[in-house]
Design an enzyme around this catalytic site. Structure first.
Site, short mmCIF file in Angstrom:
data_model
loop_
_atom_site.label_atom_id
_atom_site.label_comp_id
_atom_site.label_asym_id
_atom_site.label_seq_id
_atom_site.Cartn_x
_atom_site.Cartn_y
_atom_site.Cartn_z
N ASP A 12 0.83 -1.20 0.00
CA ASP A 12 0.00 0.00 0.00
C ASP A 12 0.87 1.26 0.00
O ASP A 12 1.75 1.40 0.85
CB ASP A 12 -0.88 -0.05 1.26
CG ASP A 12 -1.97 1.00 1.28
OD1 ASP A 12 -2.94 0.83 0.52
OD2 ASP A 12 -1.84 1.97 2.04
N GLU A 50 1.49 -0.50 -5.02
CA GLU A 50 0.27 0.29 -5.21
C GLU A 50 0.64 1.77 -5.11
O GLU A 50 0.41 2.42 -4.10
CB GLU A 50 -0.78 -0.08 -4.17
CG GLU A 50 -2.14 0.55 -4.45
CD GLU A 50 -2.56 1.63 -3.46
OE1 GLU A 50 -3.68 2.14 -3.60
OE2 GLU A 50 -1.78 1.97 -2.54
#
Lengths: 691, 691
Positions: B409, B438
């Site tokens: 993330d 990401e």
């Protein structure tokens, strides 16, 4: 089999890892510092006074603000202090800064970046609106100012303490929105920013791991106009068969200067070998009176540091060099590292040559072709250090005689390592020396020679004729990545190259090829007087060799011939001198025409004060007309206003409107327009012609 | 101010100079070995079984002949012997060789080149015609054979001596042209060449100074099909408000497998923070029953290595991983390095966070936006080594639980140095681990993350809709220099991204975006069941956030809804599985269409056995038709013969002729053709339709 250099690699990696691992808190990232040739293995090139723009991709994680410095220095000077220039961020994380190239020498640059606590704080504060947040931020700012005191010079410490106190006290007292806005304004005071930026915390700065090398040359490395002549052919026709001398060369200087050249390049001036001497038109056997090829260097009288006795003495040569200087010209010498069979080296240093099983020296050959009059050096000799030193001594000798420009013959047939070493060694001591690589060979080989140090390079210009070819090739030279190190020097002819274009195109072809050379490239040259006297007969059909080539015989030229292009050449070179747009290559842009026989392109100075636009008729036989489409935005021309196109060849002035304009060129009259663009039109009545 | 690393640079240069100066007789030049990322600072990436093609520009001075070897090895294996592959010369001095990437791990390659005395001699001999020259050459050849004896293995020494004797004797006896031709044939005997090439003199070989790094991943790194779901939302609608469990996730596995996915990616499965918990639709204050965001990680029950109690136990998770494996699927976990205010780290390691002057921890903010429920780590902490080690332990913990794929993330908001270190460390031990970055951020930042080690990267696909945008972007991904390290993983939607295309395009838009993702990229994923159930309502107009987003609340999905795209998705994924052309990105080529709403492109296996051609109607509202123009030469299609286009979506077969063919797509029926091209047509009666 030898292992690859794992030790080398491992050692390099160890050095890097040690430097990098030191602090995991370094958060700035520097990527792709440029210009950068082969990862810093080779130097970019600039001329004195040019602006050196360095770019790097820099960023960090998150939203914090970076500061990035370009750091440069002259490496060659004893006073080599680093100079820092603040880099500024453009789009796409590209940071940029510039400096002006100083005197010729070796320079280095690198980039330094860090996450700047103060600027990050300031950037956040600018966007804060709530009173509580502003008060807290002011306290953080005060702490930053206190930290900076430790790095500050004495006279600034008090000021920093003062700022810290004010921020802290006002933060304590801040209890409402109006107070918070006043506090915010105080914290964002530019004086505080200026003060803080003088004392950044660079302890976690990232540094680009290389210092990237830069060679700064004198301006002539970038902008030069060459004239090649055979000094032995400087005797007028009234004395047929007499060998020219340096004195006669001197007498030719005013002529060459009047034509507008600033480099006078002489083929080898050394004693010519007698063994295996070639006759006229490259005949295998020479007549007793034949003078041989100047590239078959060396005889009893001496080799690469001797002067051909019939040309005169070393003192005569020195005189020529001095006289040329008086005309604003430099003498360039040809350095051809090869020997005639009777060169003194052959006896003195037999190990510098290859020997054949029959006890003879291996002459140059590329089977089935043989060059029995030339012995190449064997760069694989065990005595290579002595060979390298001696070849360097040849350069040193002529430098001591006042020569600073060398045209190097066929460098691609000598070891690359040698060139890199010798050019580096010489330029360390004489950063103003210019080396022109005469390598008409494969692209990557030519580029390697330019990368490893040659100042200028011959090109494929002689064989680029069509609109497509010229556009592709010169766009690559002017805008391709190689422009950082490859400086083209373009020649419409040489003693080895009489192109088909010149053989069949007549006078218009000579004019066109000269105009193209002189305007497409900041450095160009011609081999004269063959060029201005329109010499165009090949030795045989399909050959690019001249008939009765001066390479093998004396020639007598009628410089006063009425067909001579001397006045035309003088005019073109004058245009070059007067228009700084033509003094560099990088600004070249091609424009669209609707007739593929018309080539349109322009050059400009960085400030756009001097703008040259050329339209050339590439067909020497027919009149061509068509519409050219300029990019007015690039040229800075208001599309609503007319602009003046001053033809510097004919003197005519045209008023153009908008991007598209009509052009017609009759090669029997004018083969090209070389326009200077004037964006402000003063008096319409000045114009000869309205289109 | 710190000096730039002059010592580092000087030491690196010294290492190089020492290695280079050793022998001035090294004449081979190696330039631009590639692939090469940032001068070897970063590794190129390949998957197991892929062909690794290495190129280099190699040449030498003059006409001598080079031999060039590609040298490679696996670095990670204990048995890391170098393997040599002979490189062959193509045009423009480019040499090339290939090897097949072995099992996942770290590899290295470099290039070795030398001027080969034997091959140079042989090359010259081939062009020699005169008897004397041939006899002399034979003697030289004999000497070369004798020299090679010293390098040869015992059993070949006699053979070499034999060759030397024969050449020498025949050279002595050679007195006429017929004998010379026989001698020449003998000297050019391929057996001699084969023997000599086994024992080259590499003493003056040039080696590329770097070993260039290569990462080999398992095939799933290049070709993967992802399905994201929230495990807590796996309860059917009949039990509203109940929190899903790993057990229910298990029950969902057959469904996901039937849809054809091979990676099941779960958002964070850890305890969710209670302090500052966000309510439904990102409300600042949560209701007591609100479940909070899974990305607000950590509470009393534990942090990044704990499991949310309501999902089940660690044993349940292990069960899920094992069951998934049974369906040919892997579980991918979300690694989000950030903490809820009640994460145990906050108390245990206060130094890992930033503190504000008021004694509170600095929450995430990008003024004026505030994320009070999330504390970022302070990567500038003095305790950074402990922080790095702990974060690495999180990966290690889940690897031990059987997870080999991590979706990371927002990696661009954490220190780049940390990522480079942690990925390298983990892959050293577990070369089969896959990291998906990401990072929806600026291009250079995304590329840096890919370079420093991330296996796959999210892309801008979600916002590329038009023919121009898709062509530009995917051409860059498939053919740009970044393809060496940047492996795209494209998503039509994510829990954060409900694009306008999906909000307004209806069912056809969902179909088109899926078809594009599944065929343009070898790795793609969807966030379901929102995707297949056509979820398209934004939180508010202009927002890309889902209304009632699963990020903040439980959802109950009706998987059996008749509008579900599950059958369609299963079909597309089946097409992917069956057609190896779709398993990699590099073969992608776009073809011209005369309607900008039609996008045409193709992919092919290297052997062209499997060729897929897609034509997609980009307009979800209207039928479009037009002509597509294929490049038959690229496709290997004989322009004189018809070829079959087998639509793998509908099953229809079309007979196409020539480069230009007509296509019509009604988005209410079929949004795209995914054709398999068959070059040999067997029976015309099989076709439904002739165009």
């Amino acid at each position: 089999m030898p292992e690859p250099r794992t030790t080398l690699k491992d050692r390099v990696r160890a050095v890097h890892e040690e430097a990098q691992e030191s602090d995991g808190r370094v958060r700035a990232v520097i990527d792709a510092v440029r210009p950068c040739i082969d990862g810093g293995r080779f130097a970019a090139k600039r001329a004195e006074g040019e602006i050196v723009t360095v770019e790097a991709d820099c960023f960090t994680d998150g939203h914090d603000v970076l500061r990035v410095l370009l750091r440069w220095r002259e490496v060659s000077a004893s006073a080599s202090a680093w100079q820092d220039v603040e880099m500024t961020a453009g789009i796409n994380d590209v940071w940029q800064a510039s400096f002006v190239a100083g005197p010729p020498g070796r320079y280095a640059y690198t980039v330094l970046a860090w996450v700047d606590a103060f600027l990050s704080w300031r950037h956040e504060l600018e966007r804060r609106n709530e009173a509580d947040d502003i008060a807290l931020a002011a306290q953080v700012g005060a702490a930053l100012a206190r930290e900076a005191m430790a790095r500050a010079e004495r006279e600034d410490r008090d000021a920093l303490a003062d700022w810290a106190n004010r921020l802290e006290q006002d933060a304590m007292r801040c209890s409402g929105d109006p107070q918070a806005q006043t506090l915010k304004a105080l914290a964002l005071d530019p004086d505080l920013a200026q003060l803080m930026m003088r004392y950044p915390d660079q302890s976690r700065a990232e540094t680009w791991p290389n210092e990237l090398p830069l060679i700064v040359d004198r301006v002539r490395a970038r902008y030069s106009t060459w004239y090649e002549l055979f000094p032995r052919s400087t005797v007028s026709g009234s004395e047929p068969g007499r060998h020219g001398t340096f004195k006669e060369c001197e007498a030719r200087l005013p002529y060459v200067a009047e034509l507008g050249f600033d480099v006078l390049y002489l083929p080898p001036i050394h004693p010519v070998g007698r063994e295996q001497r070639k006759g006229k038109n490259n005949a295998l056997v020479a007549e007793p009176t034949d003078v041989g090829s100047p590239w078959a260097i060396g005889a009893d009288e001496g080799g690469h540091t001797a002067v051909h006795p019939e040309l005169g003495t070393l003192a005569d040569f020195r005189g020529l060099v001095a006289k040329a200087r008086g005309f604003g010209m430099e003498i360039a010498l040809d350095i051809a590292y090869q020997c005639a069979p009777d060169h003194p080296y052959v006896k003195a240093h037999p190990s510098w040559f290859r020997w054949r099983p029959d006890g003879s020296v291996q002459y140059a050959e590329n089977p089935p072709k043989k060059y029995q009059d030339i012995y190449p050096f064997n760069f694989e000799t065990e005595d290579w250090r002595a060979l390298w030193n001696e070849l360097k001594r040849v350069f040193d000798f002529w430098i001591a005689e006042g020569v600073k420009i060398f045209r190097v013959d066929n460098p691609h047939t000598k070891a690359f390592r040698f060139w890199e070493w010798v050019i580096d060694e010489i330029k360390r001591e004489h950063p103003d020396v210019i080396f022109l690589a005469e390598a008409f060979t494969r692209p990557k080989v030519m580029h390697r020679l330019a990368k490893l140090g040659f100042t200028q390079s011959y090109t494929y210009f002689a064989w680029r004729n069509t609109q497509y070819e010229l556009t592709e090739y010169f766009s690559e030279l002017a805008q391709g990545p190689g422009r950082e190190y490859f400086r083209p020097n373009v020649w419409p002819n040489t003693p080895d190259i009489l192109t088909e274009a010149l053989q069949f195109g007549g006078r218009p072809a000579f004019m066109t090829r000269l105009e193209l050379a002189a305007t497409l490239a900041a450095s160009y040259g011609i081999y004269g007087p063959a060029f201005e006297l329109l010499e165009s007969a090949p030795r045989e059909t399909g050959s690019e060799e001249y008939l009765h080539s001066e390479k093998y015989q004396l020639r007598h030229w009628d410089l006063e011939h009425p067909d001579s292009l001397r006045a035309f050449i003088a005019r073109v070179n004058r245009i070059r001198r007067d228009n700084p747009a033509l003094h560099s290559d990088w600004s070249l842009r091609f424009y669209r025409t609707d007739n593929e026989q018309l080539l349109c392109y322009g050059k400009s100075t960085p400030d756009a004060e001097n703008q040259i636009l050329c339209v050339v008729n590439l067909d020497p036989h027919n009149t061509h007309s068509g519409w050219v489409t300029l990019d007015l935005e690039v040229l800075g021309v208001d599309p609503a206003l007319p602009y003046q196109m001053h033809d510097l060849i004919t003197g005519s002035r045209y008023l153009w409107h908008g991007a598209r304009n009509f052009v017609q060129l009759d090669p029997q009259r004018v083969t090209a327009h070389i326009f200077r663009l004037h964006r402000r039109v003063h008096r319409e009545q000045d114009f000869d012609y309205f289109l």
